[in-house]
Scaffold this motif. Structure first.
Motif, PDB file in Angstrom:
ATOM      1  N   PHE A  78     -57.447  54.883 -24.128  1.00  0.00           N
ATOM      2  CA  PHE A  78     -58.435  53.943 -23.604  1.00  0.00           C
ATOM      3  C   PHE A  78     -58.331  53.829 -22.087  1.00  0.00           C
ATOM      4  O   PHE A  78     -59.334  53.930 -21.380  1.00  0.00           O
ATOM      5  CB  PHE A  78     -58.243  52.569 -24.251  1.00  0.00           C
ATOM      6  CG  PHE A  78     -59.127  51.502 -23.670  1.00  0.00           C
ATOM      7  CD1 PHE A  78     -60.433  51.353 -24.112  1.00  0.00           C
ATOM      8  CD2 PHE A  78     -58.662  50.650 -22.674  1.00  0.00           C
ATOM      9  CE1 PHE A  78     -61.267  50.385 -23.565  1.00  0.00           C
ATOM     10  CE2 PHE A  78     -59.482  49.680 -22.120  1.00  0.00           C
ATOM     11  CZ  PHE A  78     -60.794  49.547 -22.571  1.00  0.00           C
ATOM     12  N   MET A  79     -57.118  53.628 -21.572  1.00  0.00           N
ATOM     13  CA  MET A  79     -56.953  53.442 -20.141  1.00  0.00           C
ATOM     14  C   MET A  79     -57.250  54.716 -19.361  1.00  0.00           C
ATOM     15  O   MET A  79     -57.816  54.662 -18.266  1.00  0.00           O
ATOM     16  CB  MET A  79     -55.553  52.943 -19.814  1.00  0.00           C
ATOM     17  CG  MET A  79     -55.348  51.457 -20.023  1.00  0.00           C
ATOM     18  SD  MET A  79     -56.585  50.395 -19.199  1.00  0.00           S
ATOM     19  CE  MET A  79     -56.359  50.786 -17.467  1.00  0.00           C
ATOM     20  N   LEU A 153     -56.143  44.192 -20.061  1.00  0.00           N
ATOM     21  CA  LEU A 153     -55.957  43.265 -21.180  1.00  0.00           C
ATOM     22  C   LEU A 153     -56.404  43.910 -22.481  1.00  0.00           C
ATOM     23  O   LEU A 153     -55.735  43.792 -23.521  1.00  0.00           O
ATOM     24  CB  LEU A 153     -56.753  41.988 -20.914  1.00  0.00           C
ATOM     25  CG  LEU A 153     -56.806  40.953 -22.047  1.00  0.00           C
ATOM     26  CD1 LEU A 153     -55.409  40.487 -22.420  1.00  0.00           C
ATOM     27  CD2 LEU A 153     -57.674  39.770 -21.631  1.00  0.00           C
ATOM     28  N   PHE A 154     -57.517  44.616 -22.436  1.00  0.00           N
ATOM     29  CA  PHE A 154     -58.051  45.281 -23.618  1.00  0.00           C
ATOM     30  C   PHE A 154     -57.070  46.337 -24.128  1.00  0.00           C
ATOM     31  O   PHE A 154     -56.805  46.437 -25.332  1.00  0.00           O
ATOM     32  CB  PHE A 154     -59.391  45.925 -23.275  1.00  0.00           C
ATOM     33  CG  PHE A 154     -60.299  46.153 -24.440  1.00  0.00           C
ATOM     34  CD1 PHE A 154     -61.265  45.228 -24.769  1.00  0.00           C
ATOM     35  CD2 PHE A 154     -60.197  47.304 -25.197  1.00  0.00           C
ATOM     36  CE1 PHE A 154     -62.121  45.438 -25.841  1.00  0.00           C
ATOM     37  CE2 PHE A 154     -61.040  47.534 -26.267  1.00  0.00           C
ATOM     38  CZ  PHE A 154     -62.007  46.602 -26.594  1.00  0.00           C
ATOM     39  N   TRP A 164     -57.956  42.689 -34.841  1.00  0.00           N
ATOM     40  CA  TRP A 164     -57.593  41.520 -34.034  1.00  0.00           C
ATOM     41  C   TRP A 164     -58.146  41.605 -32.614  1.00  0.00           C
ATOM     42  O   TRP A 164     -58.067  40.637 -31.854  1.00  0.00           O
ATOM     43  CB  TRP A 164     -56.068  41.390 -33.954  1.00  0.00           C
ATOM     44  CG  TRP A 164     -55.393  41.084 -35.258  1.00  0.00           C
ATOM     45  CD1 TRP A 164     -55.974  40.966 -36.491  1.00  0.00           C
ATOM     46  CD2 TRP A 164     -54.001  40.851 -35.458  1.00  0.00           C
ATOM     47  NE1 TRP A 164     -55.037  40.691 -37.453  1.00  0.00           N
ATOM     48  CE2 TRP A 164     -53.807  40.609 -36.845  1.00  0.00           C
ATOM     49  CE3 TRP A 164     -52.892  40.829 -34.614  1.00  0.00           C
ATOM     50  CZ2 TRP A 164     -52.562  40.352 -37.390  1.00  0.00           C
ATOM     51  CZ3 TRP A 164     -51.641  40.570 -35.159  1.00  0.00           C
ATOM     52  CH2 TRP A 164     -51.476  40.327 -36.534  1.00  0.00           C
ATOM     53  N   LEU A 165     -58.668  42.769 -32.254  1.00  0.00           N
ATOM     54  CA  LEU A 165     -59.016  43.046 -30.864  1.00  0.00           C
ATOM     55  C   LEU A 165     -59.921  41.989 -30.229  1.00  0.00           C
ATOM     56  O   LEU A 165     -59.583  41.439 -29.173  1.00  0.00           O
ATOM     57  CB  LEU A 165     -59.657  44.437 -30.781  1.00  0.00           C
ATOM     58  CG  LEU A 165     -59.867  45.042 -29.393  1.00  0.00           C
ATOM     59  CD1 LEU A 165     -58.551  45.171 -28.648  1.00  0.00           C
ATOM     60  CD2 LEU A 165     -60.535  46.408 -29.524  1.00  0.00           C
ATOM     61  N   PRO A 166     -61.077  41.658 -30.822  1.00  0.00           N
ATOM     62  CA  PRO A 166     -61.949  40.687 -30.143  1.00  0.00           C
ATOM     63  C   PRO A 166     -61.331  39.307 -30.027  1.00  0.00           C
ATOM     64  O   PRO A 166     -61.554  38.602 -29.032  1.00  0.00           O
ATOM     65  CB  PRO A 166     -63.208  40.671 -31.025  1.00  0.00           C
ATOM     66  CG  PRO A 166     -62.773  41.211 -32.332  1.00  0.00           C
ATOM     67  CD  PRO A 166     -61.666  42.162 -32.064  1.00  0.00           C
ATOM     68  N   VAL A 168     -58.009  38.531 -29.841  1.00  0.00           N
ATOM     69  CA  VAL A 168     -56.917  38.516 -28.862  1.00  0.00           C
ATOM     70  C   VAL A 168     -57.468  38.573 -27.440  1.00  0.00           C
ATOM     71  O   VAL A 168     -57.074  37.784 -26.566  1.00  0.00           O
ATOM     72  CB  VAL A 168     -55.948  39.690 -29.114  1.00  0.00           C
ATOM     73  CG1 VAL A 168     -54.924  39.800 -27.990  1.00  0.00           C
ATOM     74  CG2 VAL A 168     -55.239  39.513 -30.454  1.00  0.00           C
ATOM     75  N   VAL A 169     -58.395  39.498 -27.200  1.00  0.00           N
ATOM     76  CA  VAL A 169     -58.952  39.640 -25.849  1.00  0.00           C
ATOM     77  C   VAL A 169     -59.751  38.402 -25.470  1.00  0.00           C
ATOM     78  O   VAL A 169     -59.562  37.818 -24.393  1.00  0.00           O
ATOM     79  CB  VAL A 169     -59.834  40.899 -25.756  1.00  0.00           C
ATOM     80  CG1 VAL A 169     -60.500  40.978 -24.386  1.00  0.00           C
ATOM     81  CG2 VAL A 169     -59.001  42.151 -26.001  1.00  0.00           C
ATOM     82  N   GLY A 170     -60.639  37.977 -26.354  1.00  0.00           N
ATOM     83  CA  GLY A 170     -61.459  36.807 -26.057  1.00  0.00           C
ATOM     84  C   GLY A 170     -60.626  35.546 -25.893  1.00  0.00           C
ATOM     85  O   GLY A 170     -60.849  34.753 -24.971  1.00  0.00           O
ATOM     86  N   GLY A 171     -59.635  35.363 -26.776  1.00  0.00           N
ATOM     87  CA  GLY A 171     -58.782  34.176 -26.696  1.00  0.00           C
ATOM     88  C   GLY A 171     -57.950  34.145 -25.429  1.00  0.00           C
ATOM     89  O   GLY A 171     -57.787  33.088 -24.802  1.00  0.00           O
ATOM     90  N   THR A 172     -57.424  35.308 -25.034  1.00  0.00           N
ATOM     91  CA  THR A 172     -56.613  35.364 -23.814  1.00  0.00           C
ATOM     92  C   THR A 172     -57.448  35.033 -22.587  1.00  0.00           C
ATOM     93  O   THR A 172     -57.011  34.298 -21.694  1.00  0.00           O
ATOM     94  CB  THR A 172     -55.978  36.760 -23.659  1.00  0.00           C
ATOM     95  OG1 THR A 172     -55.185  37.055 -24.815  1.00  0.00           O
ATOM     96  CG2 THR A 172     -55.097  36.813 -22.423  1.00  0.00           C
ATOM     97  N   ILE A 173     -58.659  35.562 -22.519  1.00  0.00           N
ATOM     98  CA  ILE A 173     -59.526  35.264 -21.381  1.00  0.00           C
ATOM     99  C   ILE A 173     -59.847  33.769 -21.336  1.00  0.00           C
ATOM    100  O   ILE A 173     -59.829  33.148 -20.261  1.00  0.00           O
ATOM    101  CB  ILE A 173     -60.818  36.093 -21.456  1.00  0.00           C
ATOM    102  CG1 ILE A 173     -60.507  37.568 -21.193  1.00  0.00           C
ATOM    103  CG2 ILE A 173     -61.847  35.588 -20.445  1.00  0.00           C
ATOM    104  CD1 ILE A 173     -61.686  38.494 -21.348  1.00  0.00           C
ATOM    105  N   CYS A 174     -60.120  33.178 -22.482  1.00  0.00           N
ATOM    106  CA  CYS A 174     -60.404  31.736 -22.517  1.00  0.00           C
ATOM    107  C   CYS A 174     -59.201  30.927 -22.037  1.00  0.00           C
ATOM    108  O   CYS A 174     -59.355  29.925 -21.319  1.00  0.00           O
ATOM    109  CB  CYS A 174     -60.804  31.311 -23.927  1.00  0.00           C
ATOM    110  SG  CYS A 174     -62.431  31.908 -24.441  1.00  0.00           S
ATOM    111  N   LEU A 175     -58.004  31.365 -22.394  1.00  0.00           N
ATOM    112  CA  LEU A 175     -56.795  30.670 -21.925  1.00  0.00           C
ATOM    113  C   LEU A 175     -56.627  30.808 -20.415  1.00  0.00           C
ATOM    114  O   LEU A 175     -56.240  29.857 -19.731  1.00  0.00           O
ATOM    115  CB  LEU A 175     -55.563  31.219 -22.650  1.00  0.00           C
ATOM    116  CG  LEU A 175     -55.412  30.840 -24.127  1.00  0.00           C
ATOM    117  CD1 LEU A 175     -54.213  31.558 -24.736  1.00  0.00           C
ATOM    118  CD2 LEU A 175     -55.274  29.327 -24.282  1.00  0.00           C
TER     119      LEU A 175
END
Length: 356
Positions: A78-79, A153-154, A164-166, A168-175
């Motif tokens: 991915f990276m 982050l992704f 779990w991808l969406p 984890v990524v979405g939750g981390t950004i919200c935090l």
């Protein structure tokens, strides 16, 4: 939300079609919006609102990263794909910008070595042009700093099960955004990492998950429109205090419905196929970055020849598109393909070919 039976189910993640014409059209639209904004300049009044094209890019990026990522995608792959896609052109143009500021008297400006290095590494630091802002040498590159943080982050989330991808990524950004609201850092660079604009990636992720799970996009669009209107109302009333540029994430209330409508039109066969729009979408990354040099060129014409301000918009619009297309075909596309072939890494799908 009810599933839409009119279209086939998508797989867990990364099973979308090779090309989403609607997304390419929106990329073209976003690039042209930013071009027009810079073409009218600071005195553009309401037209300056078209600078929100970068917010549309962020939304598209969140969407595309989900639909082009599958169970077999590793963090490394991915990276590498993201770096190969984003870095070569950006490094080339950043180097040209540094050399321009150093050796062309008309545009001479002192850029510290650490500012140049930070630009190459996508690290937000105080701008050489405005110390109160975290900007790279090419000011437009601030969006790529956000993108690279999102990609990192992704990639880290890909070590976990793909389902779990969406979350984890979405939750981390919200935090991160919540931390920014609580801490309200005074440093421009620190505030950059916690900027609420990153919520636009989350909005794109939500649309992607809904699209793959056959949720009715009209309902999702209505929800975001209502939330956006509520947020704008609270902001106007002084009841919503968010650091940074709070109106930017509220634009999700506008752009999520636009993305949902575009996807629906394509799914139902109502979206016309325009080759010129597809071409502009393919070249949107080059168009977006190359306008920096078009703006410099017009500034030179103003200083040396006294070019009238009324020529700025047509010059920037035509020059940005023309230069972007030339760079896309002469450098961006062939270098991207060559690097993927050399590294023996396939493309994630043509929907992923612009970092939005």
């Amino acid at each position: 939300m009810q599933a839409d039976p009119s279209r086939p189910a998508r797989g867990p993640f990364g099973t979308g079609p090779d090309t989403l014409v609607s997304v390419q059209y929106l990329r073209a639209l976003a690039a042209l919006m930013v071009l027009v904004t810079h073409g009218v300049g600071p005195a553009g009044g309401p037209v300056q609102a078209l600078g929100a094209g970068v917010d549309l890019f962020f939304l598209i990026s969140g969407f595309i990263m989900i639909v082009t990522t599958g169970e077999q995608t590793t963090p490394r792959t991915f990276m590498i794909r993201r770096i190969v896609r984003v870095v070569p052109l950006y490094w080339l143009l950043t180097l040209l910008a540094v050399l321009t500021a150093r050796y062309i008297p008309m545009f001479h400006y002192p850029i510290a070595w650490w500012q140049a290095l930070a630009s190459f590494l996508f690290v937000p630091v105080a701008s050489a042009w405005n110390p109160e802002m975290a900007r790279p040498v090419i000011g437009l590159g601030w969006t790529l700093n956000h993108e690279m943080q999102f990609y990192a982050l992704f990639a880290a989330a890909l070590f976990l099960p793909c389902r779990w991808l969406p979350w984890v990524v979405g939750g981390t950004i919200c935090l991160l955004v919540a931390a920014g609201i609580v801490l309200a850092p005074s440093s421009p660079a620190a505030a950059f990492w916690l900027d609420p604009v990153k919520l636009e990636f989350v909005a794109g992720i939500v649309v992607a998950v809904a699209w793959q799970r056959r949720v009715r996009l009209a309902r999702l669009a209505a929800i975001f429109a209502l939330l956006g209107a509520l947020g704008i109302g609270l902001l106007a009333a002084g009841l919503l205090g968010v650091p940074g540029n709070p109106q930017r994430p509220l634009l999700m209330g506008l752009f999520v419905p636009v993305l949902c409508l575009a996807l629906w039109l394509e799914q139902t066969g109502r979206l016309p196929r325009w080759r010129w729009a597809m071409l502009l979408g393919d070249a949107s990354y080059s168009i977006y970055l190359c306008q920096f040099f078009v703006l410099l060129a017009f500034a030179g014409l103003e200083l040396r020849l006294g070019a009238p301000p009324m020529l700025r918009l047509p010059f920037v619009l035509a020059g940005g598109i023309a230069l972007g297309l030339v760079v896309h075909f002469a450098f961006e596309r062939p270098v991207h393909r060559a690097l993927l072939e050399r590294l023996r890494i396939g493309r994630a799908g043509s929907t992923s070919l612009a970092p939005a």
